[in-house]
Motif scaffolding. Structure first.
Motif, PDB file in Angstrom:
ATOM      1  N   ALA A   1       0.818  -1.209   0.000  1.00 20.07           N
ATOM      2  CA  ALA A   1       0.000   0.000   0.000  1.00 20.07           C
ATOM      3  C   ALA A   1       0.853   1.259   0.000  1.00 20.07           C
ATOM      4  O   ALA A   1       0.638   2.182  -0.804  1.00 20.07           O
ATOM      5  N   ILE A   2       1.831   1.315   0.903  1.00 20.52           N
ATOM      6  CA  ILE A   2       2.674   2.517   0.975  1.00 20.52           C
ATOM      7  C   ILE A   2       3.520   2.641  -0.279  1.00 20.52           C
ATOM      8  O   ILE A   2       3.643   3.722  -0.863  1.00 20.52           O
ATOM      9  N   GLY A   3       4.102   1.529  -0.704  1.00 21.40           N
ATOM     10  CA  GLY A   3       4.924   1.562  -1.909  1.00 21.40           C
ATOM     11  C   GLY A   3       4.138   1.970  -3.128  1.00 21.40           C
ATOM     12  O   GLY A   3       4.559   2.822  -3.916  1.00 21.40           O
ATOM     13  N   THR A   4       2.950   1.366  -3.289  1.00 19.90           N
ATOM     14  CA  THR A   4       2.110   1.709  -4.429  1.00 19.90           C
ATOM     15  C   THR A   4       1.566   3.122  -4.297  1.00 19.90           C
ATOM     16  O   THR A   4       1.457   3.854  -5.287  1.00 19.90           O
ATOM     17  N   GLY A   5       1.230   3.518  -3.065  1.00 17.36           N
ATOM     18  CA  GLY A   5       0.731   4.870  -2.859  1.00 17.36           C
ATOM     19  C   GLY A   5       1.774   5.928  -3.192  1.00 17.36           C
ATOM     20  O   GLY A   5       1.495   6.923  -3.866  1.00 17.36           O
ATOM     21  N   LEU A   6       3.011   5.679  -2.740  1.00 20.52           N
ATOM     22  CA  LEU A   6       4.083   6.639  -3.003  1.00 20.52           C
ATOM     23  C   LEU A   6       4.572   6.568  -4.439  1.00 20.52           C
ATOM     24  O   LEU A   6       4.812   7.588  -5.084  1.00 20.52           O
ATOM     25  N   GLY A   7       4.729   5.345  -4.936  1.00 17.53           N
ATOM     26  CA  GLY A   7       5.365   5.185  -6.229  1.00 17.53           C
ATOM     27  C   GLY A   7       4.451   4.886  -7.383  1.00 17.53           C
ATOM     28  O   GLY A   7       4.830   5.074  -8.536  1.00 17.53           O
ATOM     29  N   GLY A   8       3.215   4.422  -7.077  1.00 14.17           N
ATOM     30  CA  GLY A   8       2.380   3.948  -8.150  1.00 14.17           C
ATOM     31  C   GLY A   8       1.178   4.791  -8.504  1.00 14.17           C
ATOM     32  O   GLY A   8       0.873   5.006  -9.674  1.00 14.17           O
ATOM     33  N   VAL A   9       0.444   5.274  -7.500  1.00 13.96           N
ATOM     34  CA  VAL A   9      -0.809   5.977  -7.782  1.00 13.96           C
ATOM     35  C   VAL A   9      -0.575   7.232  -8.600  1.00 13.96           C
ATOM     36  O   VAL A   9      -1.303   7.536  -9.545  1.00 13.96           O
ATOM     37  N   ILE A  10       0.465   7.969  -8.250  1.00 17.38           N
ATOM     38  CA  ILE A  10       0.720   9.230  -8.960  1.00 17.38           C
ATOM     39  C   ILE A  10       1.357   9.020 -10.329  1.00 17.38           C
ATOM     40  O   ILE A  10       1.239   9.855 -11.225  1.00 17.38           O
ATOM     41  N   ALA A  11       2.017   7.880 -10.521  1.00 19.13           N
ATOM     42  CA  ALA A  11       2.817   7.677 -11.732  1.00 19.13           C
ATOM     43  C   ALA A  11       1.999   7.711 -13.027  1.00 19.13           C
ATOM     44  O   ALA A  11       2.371   8.420 -13.971  1.00 19.13           O
ATOM     45  N   PRO A  12       0.877   6.969 -13.146  1.00 20.93           N
ATOM     46  CA  PRO A  12       0.136   7.017 -14.402  1.00 20.93           C
ATOM     47  C   PRO A  12      -0.387   8.410 -14.722  1.00 20.93           C
ATOM     48  O   PRO A  12      -0.356   8.845 -15.872  1.00 20.93           O
ATOM     49  N   TRP A  13      -0.913   9.090 -13.699  1.00 22.83           N
ATOM     50  CA  TRP A  13      -1.402  10.460 -13.927  1.00 22.83           C
ATOM     51  C   TRP A  13      -0.266  11.375 -14.364  1.00 22.83           C
ATOM     52  O   TRP A  13      -0.406  12.167 -15.296  1.00 22.83           O
ATOM     53  N   LEU A  14       0.897  11.259 -13.681  1.00 22.67           N
ATOM     54  CA  LEU A  14       2.042  12.106 -14.014  1.00 22.67           C
ATOM     55  C   LEU A  14       2.498  11.858 -15.444  1.00 22.67           C
ATOM     56  O   LEU A  14       2.692  12.807 -16.223  1.00 22.67           O
ATOM     57  N   PHE A  15       2.634  10.592 -15.834  1.00 21.78           N
ATOM     58  CA  PHE A  15       3.094  10.297 -17.185  1.00 21.78           C
ATOM     59  C   PHE A  15       2.047  10.651 -18.229  1.00 21.78           C
ATOM     60  O   PHE A  15       2.382  11.079 -19.334  1.00 21.78           O
ATOM     61  N   GLY A  16       0.759  10.456 -17.886  1.00 17.44           N
ATOM     62  CA  GLY A  16      -0.282  10.879 -18.811  1.00 17.44           C
ATOM     63  C   GLY A  16      -0.211  12.377 -19.077  1.00 17.44           C
ATOM     64  O   GLY A  16      -0.366  12.830 -20.221  1.00 17.44           O
ATOM     65  N   THR A  17       0.057  13.139 -18.026  1.00 17.93           N
ATOM     66  CA  THR A  17       0.193  14.590 -18.168  1.00 17.93           C
ATOM     67  C   THR A  17       1.427  14.951 -18.988  1.00 17.93           C
ATOM     68  O   THR A  17       1.384  15.836 -19.851  1.00 17.93           O
ATOM     69  N   LEU A  18       2.548  14.264 -18.738  1.00 19.52           N
ATOM     70  CA  LEU A  18       3.773  14.532 -19.494  1.00 19.52           C
ATOM     71  C   LEU A  18       3.596  14.184 -20.978  1.00 19.52           C
ATOM     72  O   LEU A  18       4.069  14.912 -21.853  1.00 19.52           O
ATOM     73  N   ILE A  19       2.913  13.088 -21.244  1.00 23.27           N
ATOM     74  CA  ILE A  19       2.662  12.700 -22.632  1.00 23.27           C
ATOM     75  C   ILE A  19       1.748  13.705 -23.320  1.00 23.27           C
ATOM     76  O   ILE A  19       1.906  14.005 -24.507  1.00 23.27           O
ATOM     77  N   ASP A  20       0.781  14.258 -22.577  1.00 20.80           N
ATOM     78  CA  ASP A  20      -0.139  15.255 -23.140  1.00 20.80           C
ATOM     79  C   ASP A  20       0.591  16.492 -23.648  1.00 20.80           C
ATOM     80  O   ASP A  20       0.078  17.203 -24.520  1.00 20.80           O
ATOM     81  N   THR A  21       1.773  16.771 -23.092  1.00 25.88           N
ATOM     82  CA  THR A  21       2.528  17.944 -23.554  1.00 25.88           C
ATOM     83  C   THR A  21       3.053  17.747 -24.971  1.00 25.88           C
ATOM     84  O   THR A  21       3.393  18.719 -25.658  1.00 25.88           O
ATOM     85  N   GLY A  22       3.169  16.494 -25.404  1.00 24.61           N
ATOM     86  CA  GLY A  22       3.713  16.206 -26.727  1.00 24.61           C
ATOM     87  C   GLY A  22       5.212  16.376 -26.818  1.00 24.61           C
ATOM     88  O   GLY A  22       5.789  16.296 -27.905  1.00 24.61           O
ATOM     89  N   SER A  23       5.870  16.584 -25.677  1.00 25.35           N
ATOM     90  CA  SER A  23       7.307  16.827 -25.646  1.00 25.35           C
ATOM     91  C   SER A  23       8.057  15.587 -25.178  1.00 25.35           C
ATOM     92  O   SER A  23       7.814  15.089 -24.066  1.00 25.35           O
ATOM     93  N   ARG A  24       8.962  15.082 -25.991  1.00 22.00           N
ATOM     94  CA  ARG A  24       9.778  13.940 -25.596  1.00 22.00           C
ATOM     95  C   ARG A  24      10.669  14.297 -24.405  1.00 22.00           C
ATOM     96  O   ARG A  24      10.960  13.445 -23.563  1.00 22.00           O
ATOM     97  N   SER A  25      11.107  15.531 -24.325  1.00 22.76           N
ATOM     98  CA  SER A  25      11.972  15.949 -23.217  1.00 22.76           C
ATOM     99  C   SER A  25      11.224  15.898 -21.894  1.00 22.76           C
ATOM    100  O   SER A  25      11.801  15.532 -20.854  1.00 22.76           O
ATOM    101  N   GLN A  26       9.940  16.241 -21.911  1.00 24.64           N
ATOM    102  CA  GLN A  26       9.146  16.167 -20.690  1.00 24.64           C
ATOM    103  C   GLN A  26       8.957  14.714 -20.247  1.00 24.64           C
ATOM    104  O   GLN A  26       9.041  14.398 -19.066  1.00 24.64           O
TER     105      GLN A  26
END
Length: 476
Positions: free
Chosen positions: A409-434
């Motif tokens: 729970a803690i590992g997934t909460g710290l490392g997992g829950v935010i990750a898909p949203w964060l990467f989805g947002t970075l991909i939305d920028t269309g920037s490979r550098s992001q």
């Protein structure tokens, strides 16, 4: 009577057993959890493009990331709740309850009408899978012989990617709009998991309660009956069982274990083990959830891969993930846990950083990206599986399921829950550098966790669980 002293040789008798049909049944009936989870996350990743094109849903990348985070949040809360119940009520009851919840919720996902119903059903599906992790990991550890515990546990966890392969193959057909249309293919994908769960429920009827759990809770007659039945199944097939080589254990009966006991173990007696478990679980959760849940988005947005063809790229990726634990797993029992876990974590991080740079520079095609990730996750799959092995074998039997739940729970909460949203947002920028920033963050977490393991890791290979982690109820 509560508090009485129990003398038992049951752990010794379990560890002396040769590998046989009983262990194969355990691996198949319980290890299928990872196949189902692999199916779930692959379908969730594969249908990302279809969810955007669905006439009913029309999700954005951020909404897809939100739904994925809902799944992971459900897994976190489900792990805690069902982990607590598993230690109190027993392993066997809970691995039925959690599988039924999973099957019901994933079937309901197929009938979602908007982002909120979709996210709710994904949350409940995650709760079932999170509960499965705690009930199943604790049971498997307590039933398999010590000499093969590392390799078998890694192989079982690695079977996640068999499910990923099934999900990828199914998505190739079902997400083709010419077959079921734009609004029915993704629904059919989620029904697959519910259908596969049904025969597993029948298989689990033949599995006993963990004798280790029974003996700690004072149910000595049941524990003796279970271990005697297991031994007789070997004797009938011609095996001769030598007497236990070590003296019996002395345990004080405990009806239940409290959160205070858990805190005392994690923050007082085994602080270093707690640090190692947290670092390993958080790093691999971010690493996997960030990349795999957004795999389809990278292929469709940066390489112009049609949504219904994403499965072709996931199949070789899944193959690399399956082969890693199978080929490297024996080394975790021979060379040892500490060097192998550290090696796979650090190398995975370094390889991700290199592949991220190649992606950012535009040196890779869709095929090249897939090959790069195959190499990265050959090692990362063994690393991630070893995280679950670590937290399930290095804490006492009385809190094993709850400890797995807490670290998951803690590992997934710290490392997992935010990750898909964060990467989805970075991909939305269309920037490979992001997007590269996200990859570098995942790489840094893996390298850091590998260093922590190298310094503080436990040498648990080929040792009886009670020797790795002395039971809370042990009496000198």
């Amino acid at each position: 009577m509560a508090g009485r002293i129990i003398q038992t040789d049951i752990p010794l008798r379990l560890d002396r057993l040769p590998w046989g049909r009983f262990h194969v049944l355990v691996v198949i009936a319980l290890g299928v959890t990872w196949i189902l989870d692999g199916l779930e996350v692959t379908l969730a990743g594969s249908v990302a493009g279809a969810l955007k094109e669905s006439p009913t849903l029309q999700f954005s990348n951020s909404e897809i990331g939100l739904a994925t985070s809902a799944y992971l949040a459900g897994a976190v809360l489900g792990a805690i709740l069902f982990g607590w119940l598993t230690d109190r009520l027993g392993r066997r009851l809970l691995f039925f309850v959690t599988l039924i919840l999973y099957a019901t919720a994933t079937a309901a996902t197929a009938f979602s009408t908007d982002i909120w119903t979709f996210a709710l059903f994904r949350f409940l599906t995650g709760a079932g899978i999170g509960g499965e992790y705690t009930a199943i990991n604790s049971t498997i550890q307590e039933l398999l012989p010590a000499r093969v515990r590392g390799w078998s546990d890694l192989a079982i966890n690695g079977s996640f990617w068999l499910g990923a392969g099934f999900g990828a193959a199914g998505s190739i057909l079902l997400l083709d709009t010419a077959v079921l249309g734009a609004d029915w293919g993704w629904r059919a994908c989620f029904l697959i998991g519910a259908v596969l769960a049904l025969p597993v429920l029948l298989m689990r009827r033949w599995l006993p309660e963990s004798p280790r759990w029974l003996i700690v809770h004072g149910r000595t007659d049941q524990a003796d009956a279970v271990i005697a039945s297991i031994e007789q199944s070997f004797i009938r097939r011609g095996h001769r069982l030598a007497p236990p080589a070590s003296p019996p254990l002395r345990l004080r009966e405990r009806r239940q274990t409290s959160f205070r006991d858990l805190a005392n173990v994690l923050f007082r007696h085994h602080r270093r083990r707690a640090l190692v478990g947290l670092c390993l679980m958080a790093a691999q959760a971010f690493f996997y959830n960030a990349i795999f849940f957004t795999y389809a988005l990278v292929l469709t947005d940066f390489y112009d891969v049609p949504a219904h063809e994403v499965g072709w790229y996931i199949l070789p990726f899944a193959l690399g993930n399956v082969m890693g634990p199978l080929l490297l797993g024996r080394l975790f029992d021979t060379l040892g846990r500490r060097p192998m876990i550290a090696f796979t974590y650090i190398l995975s991080g370094l390889l991700l950083a290199i592949s991220g740079f190649l992606f950012q520079q535009g040196f890779l095609t869709a095929t090249g990206q897939t090959i790069a990730w195959m190499v990265v996750f050959f090692f990362a799959s063994a690393a991630a599986s070893s995280a679950y092995l670590t937290v399930s074998e290095t804490f006492p039997v009385e809190i094993r399921a709850l400890a797995i739940a807490v670290f998951y729970a803690i590992g997934t909460g710290l490392g997992g829950v935010i990750a898909p949203w964060l990467f989805g947002t970075l991909i939305d920028t269309g920037s490979r550098s992001q997007v590269l920033i996200g990859y570098l963050l995942g790489a840094l977490l893996m390298v850091g966790a590998g260093i922590v393991q190298a310094v503080y890791g436990v040498a648990a290979e080929r040792k009886m669980l009670e020797d790795v982690a002395r039971p809370i109820s042990a009496v000198d």
